[in-house]
Design a protein around this motif. Structure first.
Motif, PDB file in Angstrom:
ATOM      1  N   GLN A 134     -14.345  77.747  57.478  1.00 50.08           N
ATOM      2  CA  GLN A 134     -13.697  78.894  56.826  1.00 50.08           C
ATOM      3  C   GLN A 134     -13.355  79.965  57.849  1.00 50.08           C
ATOM      4  OE1 GLN A 134     -16.905  78.061  55.013  1.00 50.08           O
ATOM      5  NE2 GLN A 134     -15.509  76.528  54.151  1.00 50.08           N
ATOM      6  N   VAL A 135     -12.171  80.526  57.715  1.00 48.99           N
ATOM      7  CA  VAL A 135     -11.729  81.601  58.603  1.00 48.99           C
ATOM      8  C   VAL A 135     -11.222  82.749  57.742  1.00 48.99           C
ATOM      9  CG1 VAL A 135     -10.108  82.283  60.410  1.00 48.99           C
ATOM     10  CG2 VAL A 135     -11.039  79.967  60.396  1.00 48.99           C
ATOM     11  N   GLU A 136     -11.755  83.946  58.002  1.00 49.45           N
ATOM     12  CA  GLU A 136     -11.293  85.132  57.277  1.00 49.45           C
ATOM     13  C   GLU A 136     -10.997  86.214  58.308  1.00 49.45           C
ATOM     14  OE1 GLU A 136     -13.620  86.068  53.556  1.00 49.45           O
ATOM     15  OE2 GLU A 136     -13.653  88.002  54.589  1.00 49.45           O
ATOM     16  N   VAL A 137      -9.784  86.709  58.314  1.00 50.48           N
ATOM     17  CA  VAL A 137      -9.394  87.767  59.249  1.00 50.48           C
ATOM     18  C   VAL A 137      -8.897  88.948  58.424  1.00 50.48           C
ATOM     19  CG1 VAL A 137      -7.915  88.388  61.205  1.00 50.48           C
ATOM     20  CG2 VAL A 137      -8.724  86.042  60.973  1.00 50.48           C
ATOM     21  N   LEU A 138      -9.504  90.114  58.624  1.00 47.39           N
ATOM     22  CA  LEU A 138      -9.182  91.314  57.824  1.00 47.39           C
ATOM     23  C   LEU A 138      -9.181  90.980  56.330  1.00 47.39           C
ATOM     24  CD1 LEU A 138      -6.405  92.737  60.158  1.00 47.39           C
ATOM     25  CD2 LEU A 138      -8.653  93.734  59.781  1.00 47.39           C
ATOM     26  N   GLY A 139     -10.164  90.185  55.947  1.00 45.84           N
ATOM     27  CA  GLY A 139     -10.369  89.897  54.530  1.00 45.84           C
ATOM     28  C   GLY A 139      -9.476  88.806  53.951  1.00 45.84           C
ATOM     29  N   VAL A 140      -8.615  88.198  54.779  1.00 45.65           N
ATOM     30  CA  VAL A 140      -7.735  87.155  54.225  1.00 45.65           C
ATOM     31  C   VAL A 140      -7.806  85.863  55.050  1.00 45.65           C
ATOM     32  CG1 VAL A 140      -6.099  88.865  53.329  1.00 45.65           C
ATOM     33  CG2 VAL A 140      -5.669  87.837  55.559  1.00 45.65           C
ATOM     34  N   ASP A 141      -7.390  84.791  54.430  1.00 43.16           N
ATOM     35  CA  ASP A 141      -7.266  83.508  55.118  1.00 43.16           C
ATOM     36  C   ASP A 141      -5.932  83.529  55.879  1.00 43.16           C
ATOM     37  OD1 ASP A 141      -6.611  80.929  55.810  1.00 43.16           O
ATOM     38  OD2 ASP A 141      -7.169  80.034  53.885  1.00 43.16           O
ATOM     39  N   PRO A 142      -5.963  83.390  57.216  1.00 49.25           N
ATOM     40  CA  PRO A 142      -4.716  83.505  57.987  1.00 49.25           C
ATOM     41  C   PRO A 142      -3.605  82.577  57.492  1.00 49.25           C
ATOM     42  CG  PRO A 142      -6.588  83.300  59.476  1.00 49.25           C
ATOM     43  CD  PRO A 142      -7.117  83.125  58.080  1.00 49.25           C
ATOM     44  N   ARG A 143      -3.951  81.445  56.947  1.00 48.16           N
ATOM     45  CA  ARG A 143      -2.904  80.505  56.520  1.00 48.16           C
ATOM     46  C   ARG A 143      -2.224  80.960  55.227  1.00 48.16           C
ATOM     47  NH1 ARG A 143      -2.189  76.862  59.904  1.00 48.16           N
ATOM     48  NH2 ARG A 143      -0.500  76.044  58.635  1.00 48.16           N
ATOM     49  N   ARG A 144      -2.977  81.720  54.420  1.00 46.16           N
ATOM     50  CA  ARG A 144      -2.404  82.146  53.138  1.00 46.16           C
ATOM     51  C   ARG A 144      -1.670  83.478  53.244  1.00 46.16           C
ATOM     52  NH1 ARG A 144      -5.880  82.856  48.744  1.00 46.16           N
ATOM     53  NH2 ARG A 144      -3.921  82.899  47.572  1.00 46.16           N
ATOM     54  N   HIS A 145      -1.963  84.261  54.283  1.00 45.73           N
ATOM     55  CA  HIS A 145      -1.355  85.601  54.405  1.00 45.73           C
ATOM     56  C   HIS A 145      -0.769  85.821  55.795  1.00 45.73           C
ATOM     57  CE1 HIS A 145      -3.185  87.002  50.606  1.00 45.73           C
ATOM     58  NE2 HIS A 145      -4.122  86.137  50.936  1.00 45.73           N
TER      59      HIS A 145
END
Ligand code: ATP
Length: 321
Positions: free
Chosen positions: A75-86
């Protein structure tokens, strides 16, 4: 061109809270596993170092954070979002300085910065960055005619032009002379002081020790250690060593030093001996010598550096795999 997903963005996290969360990241290139199992958190406003030998998986890890590569697992979360989805949300908030970034040969630093600035809603003024990075006098020089250090500084400026919340800097000072390295370190601290979270990929221990609030060491695709530089160097406490020169005619064996419980090893050194043992090894040896009326010619202690820790960790991980 496809339109990036624009799911509602979460509110910005507060200072000190995690801005990046990575759990059990995994990535292989065909049969080559580059990242085996990497988990870490980066807190807002810190300089977080990613250290490792060549091929350890550092660049792959940060490129996944920046959505330049796709993870196979974890799992990867950057600034609260998944980079692939946002992707669009992150593109505006995350700047990345890539290793060996090359620009078209005739473009000048001023033109390159103006071009990149146009991609962002509230960019930094290119003229401010040119001054900050010491590039004002080279602002109109073609990229091909810049020195290695000037190209490097331009790539840092390009990573910062979008006023990112997170800047990823990969091999920040590779190829810079000592003076330019120090200036770049000062610059990175200034950027951090403005509230930008910085991820620094490096294999320079002095750089990590000087700049990073916390860091992780990756070896062969796994996290070998993480913590502050002080925690990592202090983690080896309980294992101390020092060099001692004895007066002519004296030998550690005849003075009974190897049998002291605090001593684990005695090796010949360039001048005298290197004695290692528990954290009480130095007073124990000095006491044993003074009881026999022997005054050492020289005693030299040495703090463990991050480099010592790094070499131990990488060696241990390689031996275990
Ligand atoms: P360096 O310090 O040398 O830049 P690194 O720690 O950044 O190394 P990565 O670039 O992430 O390491 O590479 C990890 C491993 O994956 C290496 O063995 C590398 O050869 C391999 N690798 C990286 N990119 C690719 C690719 N596109 N195709 C195949 N293998 C790759």
């Amino acid at each position: 061109m496809t339109t990036p997903t624009t799911a509602p963005a979460p509110p910005a996290p507060e200072t000190g809270t995690p801005v990046i969360r990575v759990q059990h990241l995994r990535k292989a290139y065909r049969d080559k596993v580059a990242v085996r199992d990497v988990s870490f958190e980066v807190r807002r406003g810190e300089i977080f170092g990613i250290l490792g030998a060549n091929g350890a998986g550092k660049t792959t890890t940060v490129e996944i954070l920046a959505n330049l590569r796709r993870a196979d697992g974890g799992q990867v979360e950057v600034l609260g979002v998944d980079p692939r989805r946002h992707p669009a949300y992150l593109k505006e908030r995350l700047g990345i300085q890539l290793q060996e970034s090359t620009l078209q040969g005739q473009i000048t630093p001023r033109e390159a910065l103006r071009l990149y600035a146009a991609f962002y809603p509230e960019p930094e003024d290119p003229e401010v960055l040119l001054r900050l990075l010491g590039l004002a006098v080279k602002a109109d020089t073609p990229f091909d005619d810049l020195s290695g250090g000037q190209k490097q500084r331009l790539s840092i400026a390009l990573a910062l032009v979008g006023r990112p919340e997170i800047a990823i800097l990969d091999e920040l000072t590779t190829g810079l002379d000592p003076q330019a390295r120090r200036e770049t370190w000062g610059l990175i601290e200034q950027v951090r002081d403005q509230g930008v979270t910085i991820i620094l990929v490096t294999h320079f221990m002095d750089e990590a020790e000087r700049l990073c609030d916390r860091l992780m060491v990756i070896a062969d695709g796994v996290v070998a250690a993480q913590g502050s530089p002080a925690e990592l160097t202090g983690a080896a406490e309980g294992a101390r060593s020092f060099r001692i020169a004895l007066p002519d005619g004296h030998h550690p064996d005849r003075l009974g030093l190897p049998v002291l419980p605090e001593v684990t090893s005695i090796e010949p050194a360039q001048r005298g001996w290197t004695i290692s043992g528990t954290d009480a090894v130095l007073p124990a040896v000095v006491l044993a010598l003074s009881e026999q009326g022997v005054i050492p010619d020289e005693v030299q202690t040495r703090a463990r550096s991050l480099e010592d820790v790094f070499v131990d960790l990488v060696t241990t991980t390689q031996e275990a795999s």
